[in-house]
Design a protein around this motif. Structure first.
Motif, PDB file in Angstrom:
ATOM      1  N   VAL A   1      -7.336  23.500 -54.235  1.00 21.69           N
ATOM      2  CA  VAL A   1      -8.517  24.186 -54.775  1.00 21.69           C
ATOM      3  C   VAL A   1      -8.261  24.726 -56.184  1.00 21.69           C
ATOM      4  CG1 VAL A   1     -10.092  26.136 -54.409  1.00 21.69           C
ATOM      5  CG2 VAL A   1      -9.280  24.808 -52.461  1.00 21.69           C
ATOM      6  N   LYS A   2      -7.041  25.231 -56.396  1.00 17.46           N
ATOM      7  CA  LYS A   2      -6.702  25.843 -57.701  1.00 17.46           C
ATOM      8  C   LYS A   2      -6.863  24.834 -58.843  1.00 17.46           C
ATOM      9  CE  LYS A   2      -2.732  28.344 -59.628  1.00 17.46           C
ATOM     10  NZ  LYS A   2      -1.319  28.736 -59.312  1.00 17.46           N
ATOM     11  N   ALA A   3      -6.499  23.577 -58.547  1.00 17.59           N
ATOM     12  CA  ALA A   3      -6.599  22.520 -59.572  1.00 17.59           C
ATOM     13  C   ALA A   3      -8.045  22.146 -59.826  1.00 17.59           C
ATOM     14  CB  ALA A   3      -5.806  21.302 -59.131  1.00 17.59           C
ATOM     15  N   VAL A   4      -8.829  22.106 -58.756  1.00 22.27           N
ATOM     16  CA  VAL A   4     -10.265  21.788 -58.912  1.00 22.27           C
ATOM     17  C   VAL A   4     -10.931  22.865 -59.759  1.00 22.27           C
ATOM     18  CG1 VAL A   4     -12.445  21.433 -57.678  1.00 22.27           C
ATOM     19  CG2 VAL A   4     -10.314  20.520 -56.723  1.00 22.27           C
ATOM     20  N   ARG A   5     -10.532  24.122 -59.474  1.00 22.28           N
ATOM     21  CA  ARG A   5     -11.095  25.229 -60.272  1.00 22.28           C
ATOM     22  C   ARG A   5     -10.677  25.137 -61.739  1.00 22.28           C
ATOM     23  NH1 ARG A   5      -9.509  29.343 -56.551  1.00 22.28           N
ATOM     24  NH2 ARG A   5     -11.032  29.320 -54.868  1.00 22.28           N
ATOM     25  N   GLN A   6      -9.391  24.732 -61.971  1.00 23.82           N
ATOM     26  CA  GLN A   6      -8.915  24.618 -63.359  1.00 23.82           C
ATOM     27  C   GLN A   6      -9.762  23.600 -64.116  1.00 23.82           C
ATOM     28  OE1 GLN A   6      -4.693  23.803 -64.102  1.00 23.82           O
ATOM     29  NE2 GLN A   6      -5.200  22.823 -66.039  1.00 23.82           N
ATOM     30  N   LEU A   7     -10.016  22.444 -63.489  1.00 25.81           N
ATOM     31  CA  LEU A   7     -10.817  21.412 -64.173  1.00 25.81           C
ATOM     32  C   LEU A   7     -12.238  21.915 -64.438  1.00 25.81           C
ATOM     33  CD1 LEU A   7     -11.211  18.585 -65.323  1.00 25.81           C
ATOM     34  CD2 LEU A   7     -11.755  17.781 -63.004  1.00 25.81           C
ATOM     35  N   GLU A   8     -12.831  22.572 -63.417  1.00 30.94           N
ATOM     36  CA  GLU A   8     -14.199  23.092 -63.596  1.00 30.94           C
ATOM     37  C   GLU A   8     -14.249  24.106 -64.742  1.00 30.94           C
ATOM     38  OE1 GLU A   8     -15.621  22.560 -58.901  1.00 30.94           O
ATOM     39  OE2 GLU A   8     -14.932  24.517 -59.657  1.00 30.94           O
ATOM     40  N   ASN A   9     -13.236  24.990 -64.780  1.00 29.67           N
ATOM     41  CA  ASN A   9     -13.193  26.000 -65.855  1.00 29.67           C
ATOM     42  C   ASN A   9     -13.051  25.335 -67.223  1.00 29.67           C
ATOM     43  OD1 ASN A   9     -13.440  28.206 -64.167  1.00 29.67           O
ATOM     44  ND2 ASN A   9     -11.222  28.497 -63.937  1.00 29.67           N
ATOM     45  N   GLU A  10     -12.127  24.355 -67.308  1.00 27.16           N
ATOM     46  CA  GLU A  10     -11.877  23.702 -68.609  1.00 27.16           C
ATOM     47  C   GLU A  10     -13.121  22.941 -69.056  1.00 27.16           C
ATOM     48  OE1 GLU A  10      -7.048  23.222 -67.974  1.00 27.16           O
ATOM     49  OE2 GLU A  10      -8.351  21.482 -67.726  1.00 27.16           O
ATOM     50  N   TYR A  11     -13.791  22.336 -68.082  1.00 28.12           N
ATOM     51  CA  TYR A  11     -15.012  21.573 -68.398  1.00 28.12           C
ATOM     52  C   TYR A  11     -16.089  22.525 -68.948  1.00 28.12           C
ATOM     53  CZ  TYR A  11     -18.492  17.896 -67.852  1.00 28.12           C
ATOM     54  OH  TYR A  11     -19.453  16.948 -68.103  1.00 28.12           O
ATOM     55  N   ALA A  12     -16.073  23.764 -68.392  1.00 28.53           N
ATOM     56  CA  ALA A  12     -17.082  24.759 -68.822  1.00 28.53           C
ATOM     57  C   ALA A  12     -16.597  25.570 -70.014  1.00 28.53           C
ATOM     58  CB  ALA A  12     -17.386  25.698 -67.646  1.00 28.53           C
ATOM     59  N   GLY A  13     -15.378  25.257 -70.482  1.00 29.33           N
ATOM     60  CA  GLY A  13     -14.852  25.974 -71.646  1.00 29.33           C
ATOM     61  C   GLY A  13     -14.355  27.371 -71.320  1.00 29.33           C
TER      62      GLY A  13
END
Ligand code: 2RA
Length: 329
Positions: free
Chosen positions: A160-172
């Motif tokens: 989950v932590k990695a999925v959140r990292q990608l979502e955060n990076e995608y959202a800046g």
């Protein structure tokens, strides 16, 4: 069957519950198990609500089968306690995979090695499962000499932590990092930690587990495991050299007739496997099947599977199904 799902609130645990329900596994009592911080939480299964219990409570409830997806340390500590209470454990961590006294099973390949005495059974690593699913029938026919594999692994393999990292990076947004580097618009050539020999644990799992499952230490395997910003599944470019020659049409036919494999292979219609398509499905998808023109008896393939399903939950449930069908529990 009284079934415990250990790690029920985690990413794989949730898929485990979904697959158990989808396949109508014969459950008379479900025991969702998680760490103390989740005890008392409610989960829903087939329209009924169940309270999450702790590990010792679950051991004392003497399940027939416990499917674990709770990390290696938890498996090392608790799988023997469940087994001592008479529960058959199917463990998705790496804790028992290379233990010579434990079976490492992909049901379509080697379920027949299982006996009533196997009280802790190891589920192979996701990237291993999808590769051996495609290679096992070809090994039988043409005798594998060497495998070179490059993987393109979904961030769901990290959690989950990695999925959140990608979502955060995608959202800046700058949030918690699962990886050393940004994963958005990137490819990280490191899955898990490095071993002494300069390969990662993930790469050495592909080497060691493949040899164990195919029961052939003479098979040479070398791997490069890469993390990519994908969620639907793991992809693998596999180059395999055989002792004997083959016809590509026969390879395609063998794979087409292998349970659990779907061949998607037609360049005229741009048909080939992709994680976008494999996500949520239980099969292993194989395409780009072509002769390696640079050396004799050698084939290239592209293999894709949902790493949370056939790579983890579905394979574990299929082991449980085999145990029930063959009265081994
Ligand atoms: C990964 N196969 O993808 C490992 C563990 N699930 O990170």
């Amino acid at each position: 069957m009284k079934v415990a799902v250990v790690g029920a609130t985690g990413m794989v645990g949730e898929v485990m519950l979904k697959v158990l329900a989808e396949r109508n596994f014969p459950i008379t009592e479900l025991i969702p198990v998680a760490s103390e911080k989740s005890v008392g939480k409610e989960i829903e299964f087939k329209g009924n609500k169940y309270k999450v219990v702790g590990m010792q409570t679950a051991v004392d409830m003497k399940a027939d089968i416990a499917v674990f997806s709770a990390g290696g340390d938890t498996s090392k500590e608790w799988a023997p306690k469940f087994a001592a209470a008479g529960t058959t454990v199917i463990d998705n961590s790496s804790a028992w995979r290379m233990d010579p006294t434990k079976k490492l099973v992909v049901p379509e390949i080697n379920a027949s090695i299982l006996t009533k005495d196997d009280k802790i059974i190891a589920n192979p690593n996701c990237s291993t499962i999808q590769m051996v699913m495609a290679l096992a029938p070809l090994h039988k026919k043409y005798d594998i000499k060497r495998i070179i594999v490059s993987t393109y692994q979904s961030i769901t393999g990290t959690g989950v932590k990695a999925v959140r990292q990608l979502e955060n990076e995608y959202a800046g947004i700058q949030g918690e990092m699962a990886y050393k580097y940004p994963i958005h618009r990137n490819a990280i050539p490191q899955c898990d930690v490095f071993e002494e020999n300069g390969y990662t644990k993930e790469e050495m799992k592909l080497v060691r587990e493949t040899q164990k499952i195919l029961e052939d230490k003479t098979i040479a395997v070398t791997a490069t495991a890469v993390r990519v910003p994908v969620v639907g599944g793991h992809s693998e470019a596999v180059n395999v050299e055989f002792e004997n020659d083959f016809e590509v049409s026969e390879v395609r036919s063998i794979l087409h007739n292998t349970p659990g494999i779907t061949v998607q292979d037609n360049i005229d219609t741009f048909t080939y496997p992709m994680p976008l398509y494999a996500e949520g499905k239980n099969d292993v998808f194989v395409g780009r099947i072509r002769r390696d023109e640079s050396q004799p008896n050698t084939l290239n393939m592209w293999i894709v599977a949902d790493n949370l399903r056939k790579g983890a939950a579905t394979n574990a449930v299929q082991i449980a199904e085999y145990l029930v069908e063959n009265k081994l529990v």
